[in-house]
Every structure is written in C-alpha cells, then in structure tokens.
Design a protein around this motif. Structure first.
Motif, PDB file in Angstrom:
ATOM      1  N   ASP A  56       0.817  -1.210   0.000  1.00  0.00           N
ATOM      2  CA  ASP A  56       0.000   0.000   0.000  1.00  0.00           C
ATOM      3  C   ASP A  56       0.852   1.263   0.000  1.00  0.00           C
ATOM      4  OD1 ASP A  56      -2.366  -1.375  -0.087  1.00  0.00           O
ATOM      5  OD2 ASP A  56      -2.618  -1.446   2.090  1.00  0.00           O
ATOM      6  N   LYS A  57       2.084   1.177   0.542  1.00  0.00           N
ATOM      7  CA  LYS A  57       2.966   2.347   0.544  1.00  0.00           C
ATOM      8  C   LYS A  57       3.676   2.529  -0.804  1.00  0.00           C
ATOM      9  CE  LYS A  57       3.900   2.020   5.518  1.00  0.00           C
ATOM     10  NZ  LYS A  57       4.937   1.808   6.563  1.00  0.00           N
ATOM     11  N   ARG A  58       4.131   1.430  -1.389  1.00  0.00           N
ATOM     12  CA  ARG A  58       4.871   1.504  -2.641  1.00  0.00           C
ATOM     13  C   ARG A  58       3.947   1.679  -3.852  1.00  0.00           C
ATOM     14  NH1 ARG A  58       6.393   1.851  -6.959  1.00  0.00           N
ATOM     15  NH2 ARG A  58       8.232   0.989  -8.017  1.00  0.00           N
ATOM     16  N   PHE A  59       2.741   1.091  -3.781  1.00  0.00           N
ATOM     17  CA  PHE A  59       1.798   1.150  -4.907  1.00  0.00           C
ATOM     18  C   PHE A  59       0.473   1.719  -4.407  1.00  0.00           C
ATOM     19  CE2 PHE A  59       4.530  -2.604  -5.277  1.00  0.00           C
ATOM     20  CZ  PHE A  59       5.206  -2.313  -6.449  1.00  0.00           C
ATOM     21  N   PRO A  60       0.414   3.021  -4.165  1.00  0.00           N
ATOM     22  CA  PRO A  60      -0.832   3.601  -3.624  1.00  0.00           C
ATOM     23  C   PRO A  60      -1.924   3.684  -4.683  1.00  0.00           C
ATOM     24  CG  PRO A  60       0.765   5.327  -4.039  1.00  0.00           C
ATOM     25  CD  PRO A  60       1.467   4.028  -4.327  1.00  0.00           C
ATOM     26  N   LYS A  61      -3.165   3.547  -4.213  1.00  0.00           N
ATOM     27  CA  LYS A  61      -4.356   3.728  -5.058  1.00  0.00           C
ATOM     28  C   LYS A  61      -4.381   2.785  -6.265  1.00  0.00           C
ATOM     29  CE  LYS A  61      -4.574   8.666  -3.965  1.00  0.00           C
ATOM     30  NZ  LYS A  61      -4.655  10.045  -4.537  1.00  0.00           N
ATOM     31  N   LEU A  62      -3.764   1.628  -6.170  1.00  0.00           N
ATOM     32  CA  LEU A  62      -3.787   0.685  -7.293  1.00  0.00           C
ATOM     33  C   LEU A  62      -5.208   0.188  -7.502  1.00  0.00           C
ATOM     34  CD1 LEU A  62      -1.765  -0.809  -9.260  1.00  0.00           C
ATOM     35  CD2 LEU A  62      -2.015  -2.763  -7.721  1.00  0.00           C
ATOM     36  N   PRO A  63      -5.748   0.266  -8.721  1.00  0.00           N
ATOM     37  CA  PRO A  63      -7.116  -0.218  -8.953  1.00  0.00           C
ATOM     38  C   PRO A  63      -7.272  -1.683  -8.568  1.00  0.00           C
ATOM     39  CG  PRO A  63      -6.345   1.085 -10.815  1.00  0.00           C
ATOM     40  CD  PRO A  63      -5.152   0.879  -9.917  1.00  0.00           C
TER      41      PRO A  63
END
Length: 440
Positions: A56-63
């Motif tokens: 969640d920190k490295r890839f925020p808001k991933l669909p």
C-alpha cells in the motif's frame, strides 16, 4: 505514462511473487486464493493491519482490477515453477545432468485493461481512454488508435478486455475476441478449395465442384523471401564450417541472429500467404479449404548437408496449415484434411502414375503415352479437393483408396482417388437419370 504503468504492474507482480513463495501452501489451500493474498497485502476497513504494509505504501491507489489480475498472474508464475521443480526432482528431465529450474522475480507480464474500469472504446474503435499512472495518481488519457485489423468488423465477434503492450516498438493493445464459429453441413457443400503445400511453389490452390469442374486456380509463391532466407542459412553453414573445421562442436546460441531472421521470414510468409489463400477461396465461393494431413510427416530427401535437405527443413507446411485453419475459422469456413499419399504421384485425368522431370521437379509427364506435361503442384491440388468430395459422397470404399496396394492379400491394387473419380461419378449419375423407365 503508459510505459510507466506497465513497469509499475511488473514491479507489483515481482513483489507478489516473493510473498506467494513464502505463503504458497496456505494460499492454495484457501477457498479463495485471491482473497487470501489480499488479506496479506491490502488494508481495508475489515482488515486494517495486513502483514505486508509495503504494497500500500509503494503502490498507492492501485485499482482493484489490476491488483487481482496481478495476483492471478503471480500465482501462475509460482505454480509453474513448482510444477517444473517437482518434475525435475522426480527425474523427468531432458538430460540426466540437467540443472534444476531457478526461481526468479523477473517477468514480462502485461497489465490487462478491464472494459469499463480501465479502458473505454469508441463505437468505431477509433479512440480509447486508458487509465494510467501519472506518478501521483491514476488518471484517464485518450489515445488515438492508429491501425487495427478486421476482427472487430464481424457482427458476431465480441471484443473482450485487452492487454496493454508497451515496449520499444510503441504502444499496442492486444484485444482478444470471442467468435462464434458455425460450419455448414458437409453434404451441402458445392465448392471446395484444395491447397497443395510444396517445395517448388509455396502453395497452389484450386476451387473444385462435386462433378469435377475446375472453377479457378492460382499459385502462391514468395521467391524473393525464400531466396533471402536460404541466403542467411547458407551463411550459417559457411560460418559453422569455418568454426568447427572437420570436427568439433558449436557453442550455444551460434548464429542466433541469422536463425531468428529466417524464422521471422517464415512467419511473415505464412501470414501473408494464408491471407491470400483465404481471399482466393472466398472470392470463388468455396465453402471448405482442404489440406493434406502432414502433421507427422518427416521428409527424407537429399544427401547429408545438401541444399535440398535444407529446403525441406524450411518447408512451411505445418505453419501454413495452422494459419489457414485459424483464418478460416474466423471467416466461418470449414477446414478438412485428407490422406496425402499419392496426390502428386497420380495424374488427375486417371491415366496412372506421373513421371517427374529430372531437371524441373515442378513438371510432370502423364502416363497416357502421348507425353502430356502438366504442373505437378496443380495436379496435386486437383486430387486433394477431389478426395474431399469423394469422402463426402462415399466414394472412398475398399476399391478407391489413396495407395497402390493394401495390406490384404488381394491381387488387384486399390484405385487411387483423383479428379477423374468425380468425372466418372457425375457421368454415371447423368446416365441413371436419363435411363428410360417401364410401366407395369
């Protein structure tokens, strides 16, 4: 931004593969593997403390659609490695000293774009809106579709969710289509396109009717491309002779670039020739394309290191057959295969075996005693189409087979099926219909 989106998706899959290797057993044992992985990496209202907060920190808001697609892709990578490693442990190897498969996080996966969520098409497929990563947020961008093929034009074809391909060649969409393939009933077919795949001529096609009438015929050949391909292979042979001498071995990957060019030329020739054959069959109303069944055929011709053997190795019979079958299914045409034995050996007019010219193998002399000469490939494609109609009409009985002599102890050889077989069948039907009837 599209290239960054593809790179972000691959990084996400690479990180997921490490998690799946650690928790593979419990994930596969779960009722829903995707939900089990999401509980480990994604924070929600019901799951506020996941075990791996890195995602969640490295890839925020991933669909969510991309996240679940990445989980399934990573599961496939891990399962593939586990299967190959178990096979290696059990001794199922190509070589006894083969090294075990290696685990790696590198992948060439491409993100799927779910329709309505990650991609939106226009009615005429001229533009597409794609959701991409801008560096800070996921935004929609509009891209113009520069080139497309014909699958979307068929009214029965349904376009599914594409994949985004971004590499050095540009930006492309791989769009799969769901097609409804409908074949006509065989006994109602009135025209068949027989195709002979040869060495002298790449392909020869003719359209035949059930009474043996030849509607059209055409040759398909790529002499320039074949010469270029053979020239590259001659360079490989010369380099191998200079490298090995009279003995020795070649290193792994020897002349890889030349082999790749030859392979790509074969693929391009198969695509273009199959497209032309399908257009020829459709333009003359053919309902089925007939080919020889050469799947397990292994040609043996020419002495060792001869050019004839090299030409046989570059023969496009299987690649062309696959391309023709795929294109015919898209167009709604049927594809059938017949026995290849004797199609080129016997004359289509029923005069018996032919004699090939010693200097020009594409020329055949019929056995009528008149010295009639004909193109050998054209003669073969007539017989190929005739064998299809003979099979449909029930003419391929014990006395009408495509071989010289059967395995039984019969003294009479079996009659080969040629175009003249359809002529005799049509003539007998005309005589039966004109015969007078008597009233009692």
């Amino acid at each position: 931004m599209a290239r960054e989106t593809v790179s972000l998706y691959r990084d996400y899959c690479r990180a997921l593969i490490g998690v799946l290797w650690v928790h593979q057993r419990e994930i596969l044992a779960a009722q829903s593997p995707v939900a089990g992985v999401e509980r480990l990496i994604h924070a929600t209202k019901k799951n506020q403390n996941p075990k791996y907060t890195f995602f969640d920190k490295r890839f925020p808001k991933l669909p969510s659609y991309l996240r679940r697609a990445a989980i399934m892709a990573a599961l496939g990578q891990v399962s593939s490695f586990s299967t190959r490693y178990v096979q290696w442990q059990s001794g199922r190897r190509k070589r006894r000293d083969a090294s075990p498969p290696r685990r790696t996080g590198e992948n060439e996966l491409n993100p799927p774009l779910y329709r309505g969520q990650c991609i939106l098409f226009d009615e005429d497929f001229s533009q597409a809106k794609i959701k991409v990563w801008s560096g800070t947020d996921w935004i929609w961008i509009t891209l113009k579709i520069a080139a497309k093929r014909q699958r979307h034009e068929a009214p029965k074809n349904k376009a599914l969710s594409p994949c985004l391909l971004a590499d050095g060649k540009g930006l492309r969409l791989a769009v799969p289509f769901e097609m409804t393939v409908q074949y006509l009933y065989r006994k109602t077919m009135q025209r068949a396109c027989g195709v002979d795949l040869g060495i002298n001529t790449t392909a020869t096609a003719s359209v035949i009717t059930p009474d043996g009438t030849v509607i059209a015929r055409q040759f398909f050949h790529r002499g320039m491309d074949i010469d270029r391909r053979d020239k590259d292979l001659v360079q490989v042979r010369n380099k191998a002779r200079l490298t090995m001498g009279k003995g020795g071995k070649l290193c792994e990957g020897f002349c890889r670039g030349l082999y790749r060019k030859a392979r790509h030329r074969n693929r391009e020739m198969a695509q273009s020739i199959s497209r032309e054959i399908l257009a020829f069959a459709q333009s003359h109303g053919a309902e089925v394309i007939v080919l020889e069944y050469l799947k397990h055929f292994r040609p043996r011709a020419g002495r060792k290191r001869s050019t004839l053997r090299q030409r046989f190795h570059g023969w496009l019979h299987q690649l062309l057959a696959r391309r023709i079958t795929d294109r015919a299914e898209e167009a709604g045409l049927a594809v059938d295969f017949v026995n290849p034995a004797g199609t080129s050996k016997y004359a289509f007019d029923g005069s018996g075996p032919v004699k090939r010219d010693a200097r020009n193998k594409a020329l055949a002399t019929f056995g009528t005693g008149t010295g009639k000469q004909y193109n050998a490939d054209l003669n073969a494609c007539y017989n190929i189409a005739a064998r299809f109609f003979a099979k449909v009409l029930g003419l391929t009985g014990r006395k009408a087979q495509a071989c010289d002599r059967g395995k039984s102890s019969a003294t009479q050889p079996r009659t080969p099926v040629t175009l003249s077989t359809l002529w005799l069948y049509a003539q007998n039907n005309v005589l039966e219909s004109e015969a007078p009837t008597t009233a009692t």
